[in-house]
Design an enzyme around this catalytic site. Sequence first.
Site, PDB file in Angstrom:
ATOM      1  CG  ASP A 166      80.561  46.753   9.882  1.00 49.19           C
ATOM      2  OD1 ASP A 166      79.724  45.954   9.435  1.00 49.19           O
ATOM      3  OD2 ASP A 166      81.199  47.553   9.172  1.00 49.19           O
ATOM      4  CB  CYS A 190      82.908  47.465   3.324  1.00 48.49           C
ATOM      5  SG  CYS A 190      81.435  48.412   3.696  1.00 48.49           S
ATOM      6  NE  ARG A 208      77.141  55.540   7.370  1.00 46.98           N
ATOM      7  CZ  ARG A 208      76.477  54.400   7.309  1.00 46.98           C
ATOM      8  NH1 ARG A 208      75.166  54.410   7.352  1.00 46.98           N
ATOM      9  NH2 ARG A 208      77.125  53.267   7.205  1.00 46.98           N
ATOM     10  CG  HIS A 210      82.562  43.705   6.082  1.00 48.22           C
ATOM     11  ND1 HIS A 210      82.984  44.656   6.984  1.00 48.22           N
ATOM     12  CD2 HIS A 210      81.610  44.303   5.303  1.00 48.22           C
ATOM     13  CE1 HIS A 210      82.334  45.784   6.747  1.00 48.22           C
ATOM     14  NE2 HIS A 210      81.500  45.602   5.739  1.00 48.22           N
ATOM     15  CE  LYS A 230      69.863  48.489   2.809  1.00 51.85           C
ATOM     16  NZ  LYS A 230      70.039  49.479   3.805  1.00 51.85           N
ATOM     17  CD  GLN A 246      78.301  50.302  10.330  1.00 50.05           C
ATOM     18  OE1 GLN A 246      78.130  49.111  10.091  1.00 50.05           O
ATOM     19  NE2 GLN A 246      78.496  51.196   9.387  1.00 50.05           N
ATOM     20  CG  HIS A 297      78.551  44.596   3.601  1.00 53.08           C
ATOM     21  ND1 HIS A 297      79.416  45.648   3.519  1.00 53.08           N
ATOM     22  CD2 HIS A 297      78.601  43.992   2.389  1.00 53.08           C
ATOM     23  CE1 HIS A 297      79.965  45.689   2.324  1.00 53.08           C
ATOM     24  NE2 HIS A 297      79.482  44.684   1.608  1.00 53.08           N
TER      25      HIS A 297
HETATM   26  C1  TSB Z   1      76.751  46.562   7.893  1.00 53.39           C
HETATM   27  N1  TSB Z   1      78.687  48.465   5.263  1.00 53.39           N
HETATM   28  C2  TSB Z   1      77.537  48.107   6.043  1.00 53.39           C
HETATM   29  C3  TSB Z   1      77.949  47.315   7.269  1.00 53.39           C
HETATM   30  O1  TSB Z   1      78.924  46.363   6.932  1.00 53.39           O
HETATM   31  C4  TSB Z   1      76.802  49.399   6.466  1.00 53.39           C
HETATM   32  O2  TSB Z   1      77.430  50.393   6.758  1.00 53.39           O
HETATM   33  N2  TSB Z   1      75.483  49.334   6.497  1.00 53.39           N
HETATM   34  S1  TSB Z   1      74.497  50.537   6.890  1.00 53.39           S
HETATM   35  O3  TSB Z   1      74.789  51.690   6.109  1.00 53.39           O
HETATM   36  O4  TSB Z   1      73.165  50.037   6.776  1.00 53.39           O
HETATM   37  O5  TSB Z   1      74.757  50.915   8.379  1.00 53.39           O
HETATM   38  C5  TSB Z   1      74.669  49.925   9.366  1.00 53.39           C
HETATM   39  C6  TSB Z   1      73.693  50.306  10.448  1.00 53.39           C
HETATM   40  O6  TSB Z   1      74.072  51.531  11.035  1.00 53.39           O
HETATM   41  C7  TSB Z   1      72.258  50.550  10.005  1.00 53.39           C
HETATM   42  O7  TSB Z   1      71.559  49.342   9.896  1.00 53.39           O
HETATM   43  C8  TSB Z   1      71.703  51.421  11.109  1.00 53.39           C
HETATM   44  O8  TSB Z   1      71.198  50.622  12.158  1.00 53.39           O
HETATM   45  C9  TSB Z   1      72.932  52.147  11.622  1.00 53.39           C
HETATM   46  N3  TSB Z   1      72.965  53.577  11.211  1.00 53.39           N
HETATM   47  C10 TSB Z   1      73.008  54.051   9.959  1.00 53.39           C
HETATM   48  N4  TSB Z   1      73.052  55.393   9.954  1.00 53.39           N
HETATM   49  C11 TSB Z   1      73.024  55.785  11.255  1.00 53.39           C
HETATM   50  C12 TSB Z   1      73.055  57.049  11.921  1.00 53.39           C
HETATM   51  N5  TSB Z   1      73.116  58.187  11.224  1.00 53.39           N
HETATM   52  N6  TSB Z   1      73.012  57.076  13.263  1.00 53.39           N
HETATM   53  C13 TSB Z   1      72.964  55.934  13.978  1.00 53.39           C
HETATM   54  N7  TSB Z   1      72.949  54.719  13.406  1.00 53.39           N
HETATM   55  C14 TSB Z   1      72.983  54.629  12.069  1.00 53.39           C
HETATM   56 ZN    ZN Z   2      80.060  46.935   5.092  1.00 52.92          ZN
END
Ligand code: TSB
Ligand code: ZN
Length: 587
Positions: A326, A277, A306, A328, A412, A324, A458
């Site tokens: 992703d 983001c 992460r 925005h 969300k 992702q 997002h």
């Molecule tokens: C959608 N900032 C927002 C983005 O813009 C975001 O990061 N959202 S999130 O934290 O929900 O992450 C997005 C998606 O990543 C989740 O819906 C999930 O499907 C996937 N995700 C989250 N953590 C993991 C992980 N550790 N391993 C694999 N996929 C993951």
């Molecule tokens: Zn985001």
Amino acid sequence: MINIKEDERLSVLNHSCAHLLAQAVKHIYPEAMFWVGPVIEDGFYYDIDLGDITLTDEDLQKIEKEMKKISKDGKRIVRHELTKEEALEKFKNDPYKIDLISRMDEEDTTISCYAQGDFTDLCRGPHVESVKEIKYFKLIKFSGAYWKGDSKNKMLQRIYGVCFETEEDLDKYLQELAEARERDHRKIGKEQELYMNHELVGAGMPLWLPNGALIRKQLENYIYEKERKLGYEHVYTPCVGTVNLYKTSGHWDHYKENMFPMMKVDDEEFVLRPMNCPHHMLIFKNKMHSYRDLPVRIGEFATDFRYEASGAVKGLERVRCMCQNDAHLFVTPEQIGEEFKKVVSLILDVYHDFGIENYKFRLSLRDPEDKEKYFDDDKMWNEAEAKLREVLNELGVEYFEAIGEAAFYGPKLDVEVKPAVGPEVTLSTCQLDFLLPRRFELSYINSRGEKETPVVLHRAIFGTFDRFTAFIIEETKGRFPTWLAPVQVKVIPVNPEFQGDYGKEIRDYLVANDIRAELDDRNEKLGYRLREAQTAKVPYTLILGDSEKENSTISYRLHGEKETTTVSKDDFLKMLKEEIETKAIRH
Ligand code: TSB
Ligand code: ZN
């Protein structure tokens, strides 16, 4: 599968079965000491200190046999009550029990124990009346588990089991479990060489092998085209950012425990990014915007890192390095509803294309009591939450609400799916955010010529390519639709000596027409090569003999079917192209 924790009778039975397990373990390993043995969704486990012993499959069988024996003896399960003092005295040689008892409330003076024959355990109960009732059980697996979940503590042995009231229920469960394990993406991922892990790269850092990479590339192309048509603009940004970037966004304060630690380079402090983001906010800010430009939709297939607990890391489903899908979306306040609707429609559209039917929409809200995680602006939260609810109701989409599941910046909508093994996970997500645009001081010029702050959505349709691929592997049991299959056609000359050249010709023809075709002209028996193509779950196998060669035809067999069909190579290509074009789902 049934949730044992939610069934009162089964819950008690499983808890009693955990005690039975402990008693059997104590008979075989008199030195064993016991930590906790709770009931879980799919049965129970017990964490046991066995000194230096690491269990084997044979040990598990031995323990199970002993459990059967104790059950047959049929001792009653009797409750005793003790004062805290008495309990401390009774268990004085057991540091685990002392730890539990010491932490019990002074006022909560009566402590209960349950005894069955020669075994007594500290426990709140309730239990079944006699060990006789614990008949239809199975020990499922074992693993190491740190005491209190802390890697600084001693590693205990955790044994998992499950218990039912009837033999049929147990058999049905074991059958389902076997099927679930068969389609576990970690198993198929290995069999089909989709991805691998290596300890030198690190836990939760998958390496995508050529077959997996091919699937991922198809997913990328697919969603990229969809997004382009919907007005998204895709960017590339670095997968690091400075600490200050994440201080500005608020992640540093609210998301730090999910981030890799900071690293210093010259005078700058960097983190591996957990989210994209902030980068996209800066791209929006790079240029003046008028309300006429909005919505601005910035998309990226973005790598994030992460910190996930080592015990939580799982195949491609929960990783530490992920990509992702992703975007925005920067909108005016008036556009929130319309844009949110478009995202939900895109989710539904994509799920339809993949034939995904088992999922739940979850509206994830803040916990108003949790002032630490969520920024303190009740008005903003209430408005945002109301808006999402309103749109969902308008769309007539079924959903449930979950308090405390919101992102720190806003409420969300998440899509929850159930993997073959393990608890539900979030796939798609769409998150409303009034906070980050303010923190980055974003603005656009509204219709009255004034500066205004945009709102951000997002969203990630696949979630991550990692998790989505894991899910699709399990949904299809590794029988991918032809458009996704790493190898779409296996060309097998009956006798490579005689039809080998024809096989090459057909393979080249298909490859020249963008079909992922491979030739198997090894000097192996036909049956062997056919079986291998079956095991690899290749959608089409071509069997080329003399008659095919003479008539310039091909005979094909669909995966899982016995009959072969003979057609001209042009007709075969046409059929295949159409199947790929329409992304037909294989059943
Ligand atoms: C959608 N900032 C927002 C983005 O813009 C975001 O990061 N959202 S999130 O934290 O929900 O992450 C997005 C998606 O990543 C989740 O819906 C999930 O499907 C996937 N995700 C989250 N953590 C993991 C992980 N550790 N391993 C694999 N996929 C993951
Ligand atoms: Zn985001």
